[in-house]
Scaffold this active site. Sequence first.
Site, PDB file in Angstrom:
ATOM      1  N   ASP A   1      -1.460   6.015   5.404  1.00 36.38           N
ATOM      2  CA  ASP A   1      -1.888   7.417   5.474  1.00 36.38           C
ATOM      3  C   ASP A   1      -2.972   7.760   4.464  1.00 36.38           C
ATOM      4  O   ASP A   1      -3.150   8.941   4.118  1.00 36.38           O
ATOM      5  CB  ASP A   1      -0.685   8.362   5.284  1.00 36.38           C
ATOM      6  CG  ASP A   1       0.322   8.258   6.408  1.00 36.38           C
ATOM      7  OD1 ASP A   1      -0.063   7.774   7.496  1.00 36.38           O
ATOM      8  OD2 ASP A   1       1.482   8.627   6.202  1.00 36.38           O
ATOM      9  N   GLU A   2      -3.720   6.781   3.979  1.00 33.17           N
ATOM     10  CA  GLU A   2      -4.771   7.056   3.003  1.00 33.17           C
ATOM     11  C   GLU A   2      -6.140   6.575   3.465  1.00 33.17           C
ATOM     12  O   GLU A   2      -7.073   6.468   2.671  1.00 33.17           O
ATOM     13  CB  GLU A   2      -4.419   6.430   1.642  1.00 33.17           C
ATOM     14  CG  GLU A   2      -3.203   7.058   0.978  1.00 33.17           C
ATOM     15  CD  GLU A   2      -3.005   6.589  -0.445  1.00 33.17           C
ATOM     16  OE1 GLU A   2      -3.945   6.016  -1.020  1.00 33.17           O
ATOM     17  OE2 GLU A   2      -1.909   6.807  -0.979  1.00 33.17           O
TER      18      GLU A   2
END
Length: 290
Positions: free
Chosen positions: A233-234
Amino acid sequence: MSPTPNTATAIFLIQCPDQRGLVASISGFFFQRQFNILSCQQYSDLLTGNYFMRIEVALADLRTSRKQLETDFEGFGQNLKLSWSVHYTDEKQRVAVLVSKTSHCLYDLMLRWKEDELDCDIPLIISNHPDLEAVANQFKVPFHCLPVTAATKPEQEQQIRRLLETHHVDLVVLARYMQVLSPEFVRDWNGRVINIHHAFLPAFQGANPYQRAYERGVKMIGATAHYATEDLDEGPIIEQDVQRVMHEETPAELKQIGRDVERIVLSRAVQAHLERRIIVSGRRTIIFRG
């Protein structure tokens, strides 16, 4: 609608160190070859000293092969230290959608695809559960159910890879696919996997995030679409949106609001990728206007 041979275009995505004369030099390359420049967007990042351009030219003016055009542009760009890619609008991209049990993002993508809002082919849908096969059948898209456990995850991912290769897939969309892809997979598919997830402050990981959001009295619900990377999620952010909420909303109502935001954010991200409007620069994205 797909372009005809007379309306097809070539889109060049360019990044390089910022310097004087870039617009004149790059546009001059196409002018000298008698191309009609249909669109030219640019951005100079004053903090990093980098320059970005999206330039679209009419392929009807092409007087050589596409390969020769690319070779000529490569030679031209060496002195300017251009990092670039070219994409042809008459070469339709092929998209695989990966899902689990939740249907809202899948339905939205399929409807937009059927309405020609997303210019692509969707040759298959892959899931680790059988629940959404009826959705695939409704849109007449082949559905592949590949169950997975912790013990079988490497084997299941190899099955996914084989399917993507067999169907010549260009882009993978994780439409609420609730499995973490391996670092090797996202490295091999760098810049070609788009993920969607809800975005809360504070962050609520795991099960029942909307119940916990209700309990904490959140004041807005959002969603983020990004390219998948090894850092969960980055990855580089493509699209985000939020909607304000009030204390009256129940957890079920918060969940519905979140689903609506996720649909919009994911479709915008996929459309920007398909329209070749994204340049990835490190952990950031440069998104040109549609």
